[in-house]
Structure formats: structure tokens, C-alpha cells
Motif scaffolding. Structure first.
Motif, PDB file in Angstrom:
ATOM      1  N   SER A   1      -9.883  -1.114  -4.550  1.00 37.52           N
ATOM      2  CA  SER A   1      -9.688  -2.449  -5.090  1.00 37.52           C
ATOM      3  C   SER A   1     -10.951  -3.291  -4.954  1.00 37.52           C
ATOM      4  O   SER A   1     -11.926  -2.903  -4.335  1.00 37.52           O
ATOM      5  N   TRP A   2     -10.900  -4.479  -5.548  1.00 41.21           N
ATOM      6  CA  TRP A   2     -12.057  -5.371  -5.554  1.00 41.21           C
ATOM      7  C   TRP A   2     -12.583  -5.630  -4.143  1.00 41.21           C
ATOM      8  O   TRP A   2     -13.794  -5.587  -3.922  1.00 41.21           O
ATOM      9  N   SER A   3     -11.670  -5.908  -3.231  1.00 42.36           N
ATOM     10  CA  SER A   3     -12.070  -6.265  -1.872  1.00 42.36           C
ATOM     11  C   SER A   3     -12.301  -5.046  -0.995  1.00 42.36           C
ATOM     12  O   SER A   3     -12.873  -5.155   0.087  1.00 42.36           O
ATOM     13  N   GLY A   4     -11.831  -3.894  -1.463  1.00 46.30           N
ATOM     14  CA  GLY A   4     -11.929  -2.689  -0.653  1.00 46.30           C
ATOM     15  C   GLY A   4     -10.744  -2.457   0.257  1.00 46.30           C
ATOM     16  O   GLY A   4     -10.672  -1.442   0.944  1.00 46.30           O
ATOM     17  N   VAL A   5      -9.793  -3.371   0.241  1.00 48.15           N
ATOM     18  CA  VAL A   5      -8.643  -3.251   1.134  1.00 48.15           C
ATOM     19  C   VAL A   5      -7.695  -2.148   0.675  1.00 48.15           C
ATOM     20  O   VAL A   5      -7.125  -1.409   1.480  1.00 48.15           O
ATOM     21  N   ARG A   6      -7.521  -2.046  -0.645  1.00 43.53           N
ATOM     22  CA  ARG A   6      -6.575  -1.078  -1.181  1.00 43.53           C
ATOM     23  C   ARG A   6      -7.318   0.136  -1.719  1.00 43.53           C
ATOM     24  O   ARG A   6      -8.261  -0.002  -2.495  1.00 43.53           O
ATOM     25  N   THR A   7      -6.875   1.320  -1.321  1.00 39.91           N
ATOM     26  CA  THR A   7      -7.455   2.562  -1.826  1.00 39.91           C
ATOM     27  C   THR A   7      -6.358   3.516  -2.291  1.00 39.91           C
ATOM     28  O   THR A   7      -5.198   3.397  -1.877  1.00 39.91           O
ATOM     29  N   TRP A   8      -6.759   4.436  -3.132  1.00 42.90           N
ATOM     30  CA  TRP A   8      -5.830   5.447  -3.657  1.00 42.90           C
ATOM     31  C   TRP A   8      -6.580   6.766  -3.728  1.00 42.90           C
ATOM     32  O   TRP A   8      -7.778   6.794  -4.059  1.00 42.90           O
ATOM     33  N   TYR A   9      -5.885   7.868  -3.414  1.00 41.79           N
ATOM     34  CA  TYR A   9      -6.502   9.189  -3.444  1.00 41.79           C
ATOM     35  C   TYR A   9      -5.596  10.200  -4.134  1.00 41.79           C
ATOM     36  O   TYR A   9      -4.365  10.143  -4.008  1.00 41.79           O
ATOM     37  N   ALA A  10      -6.222  11.134  -4.824  1.00 43.64           N
ATOM     38  CA  ALA A  10      -5.482  12.278  -5.334  1.00 43.64           C
ATOM     39  C   ALA A  10      -5.017  13.120  -4.143  1.00 43.64           C
ATOM     40  O   ALA A  10      -5.696  13.189  -3.112  1.00 43.64           O
ATOM     41  N   ASP A  11      -3.866  13.753  -4.300  1.00 41.16           N
ATOM     42  CA  ASP A  11      -3.316  14.562  -3.209  1.00 41.16           C
ATOM     43  C   ASP A  11      -4.292  15.646  -2.759  1.00 41.16           C
ATOM     44  O   ASP A  11      -4.370  15.973  -1.572  1.00 41.16           O
ATOM     45  N   SER A  12      -5.053  16.174  -3.687  1.00 39.79           N
ATOM     46  CA  SER A  12      -5.947  17.290  -3.384  1.00 39.79           C
ATOM     47  C   SER A  12      -7.119  16.896  -2.488  1.00 39.79           C
ATOM     48  O   SER A  12      -7.778  17.780  -1.920  1.00 39.79           O
ATOM     49  N   VAL A  13      -7.386  15.608  -2.340  1.00 37.74           N
ATOM     50  CA  VAL A  13      -8.529  15.177  -1.529  1.00 37.74           C
ATOM     51  C   VAL A  13      -8.132  14.296  -0.357  1.00 37.74           C
ATOM     52  O   VAL A  13      -8.993  13.924   0.453  1.00 37.74           O
ATOM     53  N   LYS A  14      -6.858  13.968  -0.248  1.00 40.07           N
ATOM     54  CA  LYS A  14      -6.399  13.103   0.849  1.00 40.07           C
ATOM     55  C   LYS A  14      -6.756  13.715   2.198  1.00 40.07           C
ATOM     56  O   LYS A  14      -6.560  14.903   2.423  1.00 40.07           O
ATOM     57  N   GLY A  15      -7.291  12.876   3.079  1.00 39.73           N
ATOM     58  CA  GLY A  15      -7.673  13.336   4.407  1.00 39.73           C
ATOM     59  C   GLY A  15      -9.057  13.952   4.463  1.00 39.73           C
ATOM     60  O   GLY A  15      -9.583  14.190   5.550  1.00 39.73           O
ATOM     61  N   ARG A  16      -9.672  14.209   3.305  1.00 41.99           N
ATOM     62  CA  ARG A  16     -11.017  14.808   3.274  1.00 41.99           C
ATOM     63  C   ARG A  16     -12.047  13.855   2.665  1.00 41.99           C
ATOM     64  O   ARG A  16     -13.200  13.846   3.068  1.00 41.99           O
ATOM     65  N   PHE A  17     -11.634  13.081   1.674  1.00 37.21           N
ATOM     66  CA  PHE A  17     -12.545  12.170   0.974  1.00 37.21           C
ATOM     67  C   PHE A  17     -12.232  10.728   1.356  1.00 37.21           C
ATOM     68  O   PHE A  17     -11.074  10.373   1.604  1.00 37.21           O
ATOM     69  N   THR A  18     -13.280   9.910   1.373  1.00 37.00           N
ATOM     70  CA  THR A  18     -13.117   8.484   1.637  1.00 37.00           C
ATOM     71  C   THR A  18     -13.925   7.681   0.641  1.00 37.00           C
ATOM     72  O   THR A  18     -15.128   7.899   0.498  1.00 37.00           O
ATOM     73  N   ILE A  19     -13.258   6.768  -0.043  1.00 33.10           N
ATOM     74  CA  ILE A  19     -13.949   5.876  -0.966  1.00 33.10           C
ATOM     75  C   ILE A  19     -14.197   4.556  -0.249  1.00 33.10           C
ATOM     76  O   ILE A  19     -13.354   4.072   0.522  1.00 33.10           O
ATOM     77  N   SER A  20     -15.355   3.972  -0.510  1.00 33.95           N
ATOM     78  CA  SER A  20     -15.688   2.674   0.084  1.00 33.95           C
ATOM     79  C   SER A  20     -16.620   1.933  -0.868  1.00 33.95           C
ATOM     80  O   SER A  20     -17.145   2.527  -1.815  1.00 33.95           O
TER      81      SER A  20
END
Length: 123
Positions: free
Chosen positions: A52-71
Motif C-alpha cells: 500500500s501507499w504507506s507500506g502498512v498493508r502488504t499482499w503476497y502470492a501463496d507461492s512466495v509467502k514466508g520467503r519474499f518481502t516487499i517494502s
């Protein structure tokens, strides 16, 4: 008009890590929902992560959850994707994109796209 330029792709061994970056210019970066997408040869482009704009909200595909981090760093007009525990199936061209919508996790919701950066994971 927003311009997006990805960098940081490359070749890494399975189990390794890589961080890709996307620098934005020409717009008000902090007002854009940002996403990372990838497209492997012969496959459709898919959403990997979004923030999200502020960085508070994130979403991940199931295939990368726990391995990838968006910031994101709005002061630097940059969004990042930290990729850990990489697998050969993560091999793809990675694209960043920006959306003016309040929330965006689907390809068609994004207005601006970068040219992509290749990530190759060897087994």
C-alpha cells in the motif's frame, strides 16, 4: 507519467537470496500502490507481492509467502522485493508496477510498468 526502472536481478543458486529494486520517477510515488510481478517462459504474468501507499498493508502470492518481502521507501521513491530461500521455480522476469487505485493486487489494476529484470535460480 510515472517511469519505473527495475534493478538487482541476476543469477543465484537455489536457497540463496536476492533483492530487486524499482526506482520511480515522474510522479508522486507515495500515492501509488506498488506491486511486483513475474513472468516465466511460456507462462502468464502473475502477481508476486503488493504494498500500500504507506507500506502498512502488504499482499503476497501463496507461492512466495514466508520467503519474499516487499517494502518501500517513499523518501527514495523506491520499492524493493527481498527474495530468500529461492527456488528454481522462482526463475522469471520480475516487473514492478504502480497503481493509482486505493488497493491493487491484480495485473489489470496497474497503470505503469517497468521493463523488467531477469532473476535466474539454478538448482
Amino acid at each position: 507519467q510515472v517511469q519505473l526502472v527495475e534493478s538487482g536481478g541476476g543469477l543465484v543458486q537455489a536457497g540463496g537470496s536476492l533483492r530487486v529494486s524499482c526506482a520511480a520517477s515522474g510522479g508522486t510515488f507515495s500515492r501509488y500502490y506498488m506491486g511486483w510481478f513475474r513472468q516465466a517462459p511460456g507462462k502468464e504474468r502473475m502477481t508476486v507481492a503488493a504494498i500500500s501507499w504507506s507500506g502498512v498493508r502488504t499482499w503476497y502470492a501463496d507461492s512466495v509467502k514466508g520467503r519474499f518481502t516487499i517494502s518501500r521507501d517513499n523518501a527514495k521513491n523506491t520499492v524493493y522485493l527481498q527474495m530468500n530461500s529461492l527456488k528454481p521455480e522462482d526463475t522469471a522476469v520480475y516487473y514492478c508496477a504502480g497503481s493509482s487505485r486505493f488497493i491493487a493486487t491484480r495485473l489489470y489494476e496497474y497503470d505503469y510498468w517497468g521493463q523488467g529484470t531477469q532473476v535466474t535460480v539454478s538448482s
